[in-house]
Design a protein around this motif. Structure first.
Motif, mmCIF file in Angstrom:
data_model
loop_
_atom_site.group_PDB
_atom_site.id
_atom_site.type_symbol
_atom_site.label_atom_id
_atom_site.label_comp_id
_atom_site.label_asym_id
_atom_site.label_seq_id
_atom_site.Cartn_x
_atom_site.Cartn_y
_atom_site.Cartn_z
ATOM 1 N N ARG A 1 0.839 -1.412 -0.064
ATOM 2 C CA ARG A 1 -0.029 0.026 0.017
ATOM 3 C C ARG A 1 0.962 1.259 -0.007
ATOM 4 O O ARG A 1 0.736 2.190 -0.766
ATOM 5 N N ASP A 2 1.684 1.336 0.845
ATOM 6 C CA ASP A 2 2.628 2.273 1.148
ATOM 7 C C ASP A 2 3.627 2.459 -0.250
ATOM 8 O O ASP A 2 3.692 3.977 -0.594
ATOM 9 N N GLU A 3 4.039 1.606 -0.664
ATOM 10 C CA GLU A 3 4.668 1.779 -1.968
ATOM 11 C C GLU A 3 4.192 2.073 -3.189
ATOM 12 O O GLU A 3 4.448 3.224 -4.065
ATOM 13 N N ALA A 4 2.670 1.804 -3.366
ATOM 14 C CA ALA A 4 1.654 2.194 -4.310
ATOM 15 C C ALA A 4 1.277 3.545 -4.099
ATOM 16 O O ALA A 4 0.890 4.460 -5.099
ATOM 17 N N GLY A 5 1.443 3.846 -2.767
ATOM 18 C CA GLY A 5 0.815 5.515 -2.485
ATOM 19 C C GLY A 5 -0.560 5.336 -2.482
ATOM 20 O O GLY A 5 -1.247 6.562 -2.327
ATOM 21 N N GLU A 6 -1.485 4.350 -2.724
ATOM 22 C CA GLU A 6 -2.794 4.409 -2.488
ATOM 23 C C GLU A 6 -3.002 2.737 -2.032
ATOM 24 O O GLU A 6 -2.318 2.134 -2.283
ATOM 25 N N GLY A 7 -4.463 2.608 -1.738
ATOM 26 C CA GLY A 7 -5.063 1.388 -1.385
ATOM 27 C C GLY A 7 -5.753 1.365 -0.053
ATOM 28 O O GLY A 7 -5.228 2.246 0.640
ATOM 29 N N GLU A 8 -6.078 0.168 0.029
ATOM 30 C CA GLU A 8 -6.588 -0.172 1.638
ATOM 31 C C GLU A 8 -6.212 -1.316 2.141
ATOM 32 O O GLU A 8 -6.273 -2.510 0.966
ATOM 33 N N VAL A 9 -6.135 -1.331 3.344
ATOM 34 C CA VAL A 9 -5.454 -2.766 3.954
ATOM 35 C C VAL A 9 -6.626 -2.935 4.996
ATOM 36 O O VAL A 9 -6.841 -2.085 6.075
#
Lengths: 255, 322
Positions: free
Chosen positions: A50-58
């Motif tokens: 998530r952090d590497e992509a700079g987006e998303g949800e966990v």
């Protein structure tokens, strides 16, 4: 990308335990529940992606009773965005197949691209909830993943998995998929004081598992093993010097 | 009695020794034993099926490529459909565990993994015993006999079945159509190193109990002095304290030395799987409830760093140089 990480509130017990009155489980006061250590690697992997992509949800998910919320809160403190618990009886928790079906019910609602699990729980050590979950969801599954790389925007995934003896296999597959994450795949982060405080107050969504099928097994009894495989153990008396002397003697007898 | 299906564990194109252990476990259930072989060239393995107690062989030819658990699952599913066993036995290995849960889920079968004892109970139920809660307690599970049960048996627990004649009945089953969703890219063998755990007569293995990376040095030194090879449990490898070549356990090396010294190793399942068959196991741990003591022949409740220091001093006093 949305990732669901399945975690377990694993049970440890001290050296001395008593069983409950039915003799089918350890008596509750002797249970020491905590977030299954192997699952922290799965949570870290999801947070990293998530952090590497700079987006998303966990989203972190567990099956259990209210007591299992503590495991979810630990994951929230690590940085997960949302937590869900599927209500699940203690009896079901001994059957990884029905645990997987319970988790699958909640995952269908979440509709994530990626589902991660720890490689195994420390208390049951069956390595099977992930594969069974993939079956219940109709998804592909890779076990014992050491390295996970997302492809460039086309929903593909490259995974390095581990076999016996440290043999590695690289595979490619398409999302959505289920992966079990090997311990040592990363260095799981700890929650900060602030994030832990925030996680304490976070809302945990509780959902019902629906139909998880009939039980194919039951616990007849539990017991404390005295000695495995009929080996009788010689305990070395005395202090460190005595222990050292006996060990040297044992080694010198064969060489 | 109904048939037990033993699914052969195939490693490097040969039947793994754990397959013979599964045959021993199957024979104790009393019924006929069918040996299932799913591989790219099953005919080439028939010569290895001469195992005492195996009544028939069932083969499924797999397409070439890497290990695809979905292909493997459908191969075993096809065997189950043909043989109609009451018990399906597999080795508790990474390969089997990768698909066995999925097999049980999709076919609605009973399931237990890391099983160390298997029998038919007095009431006719299939009874499986497995360690739980870190191995400090054993659970005895009973299975509904209405459906088949998938059992993953811990390696190195049952005796290895003797040689027998190659069964004359070989049933060839076609692999059902299965969509492969996982593409094999390649294998990478573990880095070779000077660490030869497999051939060591004495293994000195260390675990979390060492406390810190700086403490490893002394254990490496006494291992050398004792003529032992230094092994380690998974957490030390995960922490990067020792290279993977030192790892004993399910994802590391399986060893059977004459003497296995377990220092500060609690005895998690993954570790026990790799050293359980050692001739003499000596365990030193501060926690007397550690599961390692369930498999040890000699044990001591002591601080391993103090014991290491003492070993070093006593060896020095005998003139053994570092």
């Amino acid at each position: 990308m949305k990732t669901v990480v399945c975690v377990k509130q694993a049970i440890d017990v001290p050296g001395f335990v008593e069983l409950d009155s039915a003799g089918t489980d350890v008596d509750a006061p002797f249970m020491e529940p905590d977030l299954n250590e192997a699952d922290t690697y799965a949570v870290e992997e999801a947070l990293r992606l998530r952090d590497e992509a700079g987006e998303g949800e966990v989203v972190v998910l567990t099956a259990g009773s209210e007591g299992a919320d503590a495991a979810l809160r630990k994951c929230l403190a690590m940085g997960a965005d949302h937590a869900v618990r599927v209500s699940c009886d203690a009896a079901v928790l001994h059957d990884p197949i029905r645990v997987a079906r319970s988790l699958a019910a909640a995952i269908r609602t979440q509709a994530p691209e990626l589902v991660l699990c720890g490689v195994q729980s420390s208390d049951a050590a069956q390595q099977s909830t992930g594969p069974a979950l993939a079956s219940a969801l109709g998804l592909a599954c890779i076990s014992v993943a050491k390295k996970i790389e997302l492809g460039s925007a086309d929903g593909s995934l490259t995974v390095q998995r581990e076999f016996e003896g440290g043999l590695l296999e690289s595979v490619a597959l398409a999302l959505p998929a289920v992966l079990t994450v090997q311990t040592g795949a990363n260095i799981p982060r700890y929650g900060t004081f602030k994030s832990t405080m925030r996680a304490k107050k976070a809302q945990i969504e509780v959902v019902e598992p629906g139909d998880i099928g009939p039980a194919a097994s039951h616990v007849r009894r539990m017991f404390v093993p005295t000695s495995d495989g009929g080996r009788s153990i010689e305990m070395i008396p005395g202090g460190a010097a005595d222990v050292a002397a006996r060990i040297i003697q044992i080694v010198q007898e064969v060489s | 009695m109904s048939t037990t299906l033993v699914v052969a564990e195939i490693v490097d194109g040969h039947l793994d020794e754990s397959t013979r252990e599964l045959v021993t476990a199957a024979l104790a259930l009393g019924g006929p034993v069918a040996l299932g072989i799913a591989t790219e060239q099953p005919a080439g393995l028939l010569a290895e099926t001469g195992i005492a107690g195996v009544d028939q062989v069932v083969t499924v030819q797999l397409p070439p490529g890497g290990f695809d658990h979905e292909v493997y699952r459908s191969a075993v599913e096809a065997m189950i459909e043909r043989i109609a066993p009451k018990v399906v036995l597999l080795a508790f290995s990474i390969r089997s565990a990768a698909f066995a849960g999925a097999l049980a889920e999709s076919a609605g079968l009973g399931f237990a993994a890391d099983v160390i004892e298997l029998r038919i109970g007095a009431d006719g139920e299939l009874v499986a015993v497995k360690p739980v809660y870190g191995g400090k307690v054993y659970a005895e599970l009973g299975f509904d006999t209405g459906t088949a049960t998938v059992v993953l048996a811990r390696p190195n627990v049952w005796a290895v079945a003797d040689d027998g004649v190659v069964p004359s009945t070989v049933v060839e089953i076609d692999l059902p159509e299965v969509a492969t969703r996982v593409r094999h890219l390649g294998y990478q063998a573990p880095e070779s190193s000077g660490v030869d755990l497999k051939r060591a007569e004495v293994v000195l293995a260390i675990g979390r109990g060492v406390g810190s990376q700086e403490n490893i040095e002394i254990f490496a030194r006494i291992a050398e002095q004792l003529g032992a090879v230094l092994g380690a449990s998974r957490p030390l490898i995960d922490a990067g304290w020792l290279p993977p070549a030192h790892q004993v356990g399910q994802t590391g090396m399986t060893v059977k030395p004459k003497i296995y010294l377990a220092f500060g190793i609690s005895g998690a399942l993954q570790h026990l799987a790799g050293m359980h068959a050692s001739k003499t196991i000596v365990a030193v741990n501060t926690d007397q409830g550690a599961p390692i003591f369930n498999v040890a022949d000699v044990g001591a409740i002591a601080d391993i760093n103090e014991v290491a220091e003492q070993i070093q001093q006593q060896l020095a006093a005998r003139g053994v140089s570092a």
